[in-house]
Design a protein around this motif. Structure first.
Motif, PDB file in Angstrom:
ATOM      1  N   THR A  94       0.826  -1.211   0.000  1.00 18.62           N
ATOM      2  CA  THR A  94       0.000   0.000   0.000  1.00 18.62           C
ATOM      3  C   THR A  94       0.861   1.261   0.000  1.00 18.62           C
ATOM      4  O   THR A  94       0.550   2.233  -0.696  1.00 18.62           O
ATOM      5  CB  THR A  94      -0.963   0.008   1.198  1.00 18.62           C
ATOM      6  OG1 THR A  94      -0.216  -0.203   2.408  1.00 18.62           O
ATOM      7  CG2 THR A  94      -2.020  -1.079   1.047  1.00 18.62           C
ATOM      8  N   TYR A  95       1.965   1.271   0.760  1.00 16.46           N
ATOM      9  CA  TYR A  95       2.882   2.420   0.741  1.00 16.46           C
ATOM     10  C   TYR A  95       3.484   2.588  -0.653  1.00 16.46           C
ATOM     11  O   TYR A  95       3.558   3.698  -1.185  1.00 16.46           O
ATOM     12  CB  TYR A  95       3.990   2.232   1.779  1.00 16.46           C
ATOM     13  CG  TYR A  95       3.707   2.845   3.133  1.00 16.46           C
ATOM     14  CD1 TYR A  95       4.528   3.830   3.661  1.00 16.46           C
ATOM     15  CD2 TYR A  95       2.607   2.446   3.881  1.00 16.46           C
ATOM     16  CE1 TYR A  95       4.285   4.385   4.912  1.00 16.46           C
ATOM     17  CE2 TYR A  95       2.345   2.985   5.131  1.00 16.46           C
ATOM     18  CZ  TYR A  95       3.184   3.960   5.642  1.00 16.46           C
ATOM     19  OH  TYR A  95       2.929   4.510   6.876  1.00 16.46           O
ATOM     20  N   LYS A 148       0.957   3.877  -3.191  1.00 17.43           N
ATOM     21  CA  LYS A 148       0.589   5.295  -3.019  1.00 17.43           C
ATOM     22  C   LYS A 148       1.714   6.236  -3.424  1.00 17.43           C
ATOM     23  O   LYS A 148       1.499   7.207  -4.144  1.00 17.43           O
ATOM     24  CB  LYS A 148       0.192   5.564  -1.565  1.00 17.43           C
ATOM     25  CG  LYS A 148      -0.199   7.016  -1.293  1.00 17.43           C
ATOM     26  CD  LYS A 148      -0.666   7.207   0.131  1.00 17.43           C
ATOM     27  CE  LYS A 148      -0.985   8.677   0.403  1.00 17.43           C
ATOM     28  NZ  LYS A 148      -2.115   9.174  -0.407  1.00 17.43           N
TER      29      LYS A 148
END
Length: 387
Positions: free
Chosen positions: A110-111, A114
């Protein structure tokens, strides 16, 4: 990246990654005149630091804090307090296999999705190592409250690990017993059972979830505001910000779903000062988002630590391959024992912020600093200028 600041008047802004050079926090809004020392902060950092027992990570971090600004002659100056905690025992090599192959249930993918990049050593910014900053800020908030005219006291203890749940304990029992065992449960007999459960999961290469119960005593009535600035709303933000927290409840919490209105509603009576007060406290010290003056209490739940050595499946987004991985390293088998000082810190920060907002504490200075101020002092007088 936003989301690194908490609070309205008492604000903490944090920085640092798990395997970076250091962790740090800047505290703004601390009134001047509060007696504060490195030891005041170090006491709580020592309660959170790794390597305390066999059921915590063996990472060897001393977590020694350095106060870099905002302090003069042992008292706060009202300017931002800057605090630094160096990382001494980071070992990033074991994380190289996960640069493009995310560990299950972590923030790796997810990091990267993004931001297009991330600090992958130890989980980087998503690591619970970051809470060392929060504990430092909470120690400052605690000293401000101790220096004020209000007798605010906050305590928490581990109420459950796995299916082992502690019986109800008093606030005094939490104060007396929660630091006597490595599980930080205020019921000694249950603490032994909890320790056995943690050991069993650690031996099996697995982990287990748990919960922390907390109480805030001495919080005055009338703090908070309706809707988005209600005390439960801000407490929920503080608690859900803690890594691996899955649930937050206050008052009777989830029991409310099976409670009737007649059972839940509390009559009113006059207290010893002739002021209206609720009979009972199922509301957890809050009605309409505003404090009643009664104790605020609740419980926070953690999911099991997701860094476990069991074989698991993932995918590599560069090679487009599926693969078996094993997360090796130094990780806690259960989180609440080390999270107790984190919960207390965020409670202190939240309560102090509300008290500053509500005018219960002078936001500029604490008035009980000993000694008199020299009103004739001028910084540019010849005798006050260094050659």
């Amino acid at each position: 990246m936003n989301g690194n600041r908490f609070g309205r008047l008492f604000q903490l802004t944090t920085y640092g990654e798990s395997h970076g050079d250091a962790m740090g926090v800047v505290v703004s809004g601390c009134p001047a005149g509060v007696e504060l020392s490195t030891e005041d902060i170090q006491r709580d950092l020592d309660r959170r630091k790794p390597g305390q027992s066999m059921i915590t990570t063996s990472r060897g971090e001393p977590d020694e804090v350095r106060i870099q600004s905002g302090l003069q002659d042992g008292y706060t100056t009202g300017t931002p307090l800057g605090m630094l905690i160096e990382n001494k025992d980071a070992r990033s090599g074991k994380y190289e296999p996960f640069v493009t192959a995310p560990r299950p249930s972590h923030g790796d993918f997810t990091y990267s999705a993004k931001f297009g990049t991330r600090n992958w050593g130890g989980g980087g910014r998503s690591s619970a190592r970051e809470t060392v900053n929060w504990v430092a800020a909470g120690a400052v908030a605690k000293r401000v409250l101790e220096a004020s005219d209000h007798d605010v006291r906050i305590k928490a203890h581990v109420s459950q690990i796995g299916d082992v749940e502690a019986p109800e304990v008093t606030f005094e029992e939490m104060l007396e017993h929660s630091e006597e065992n490595e599980v930080r449960c205020a019921h000694p007999e249950t603490a032994e059972e909890m320790r056995e459960v943690a050991d069993q999961h650690q031996t099996a290469g697995d982990s287990i979830g748990g919960a922390i119960y907390f109480e805030c005593r001495g919080v005055p009535r009338g703090l908070g505001a309706p809707r988005f600035d209600g005390v439960p709303a801000r407490l929920a933000q503080a608690m859900y910000s803690i890594p691996a927290v899955n649930d937050f409840e206050y008052g009777i919490g989830r029991e409310a779903r099976t409670t009737t209105g007649g059972e839940y509603n509390e009559d009113w009576e006059f207290d010893g000062n002739g002021d209206p007060t609720p009979v009972g406290n199922d509301h957890g010290g809050v009605q309409g988002g505003i404090t009643t003056g009664q104790p605020i209490y609740g419980e926070v739940t953690w999911h099991p630590p997701v860094s476990i050595p069991k074989s698991q499946r993932t995918v590599d987004w560069e090679t487009r391959e599926e693969k078996e991985i094993q997360v090796v390293g130094r990780h806690d088998p259960v989180l609440p024992p080390r999270a107790v000082p984190v919960v207390e810190a965020m409670l202190y920060c939240t309560v102090l912020d509300f008290m500053l907002l509500g005018g219960r504490i002078n936001p500029d200075r604490i008035d009980d600093r000993p000694g008199e101020y020299d009103t004739d002092y001028h910084p540019r007088s010849p005798e006050n200028v260094d050659d």
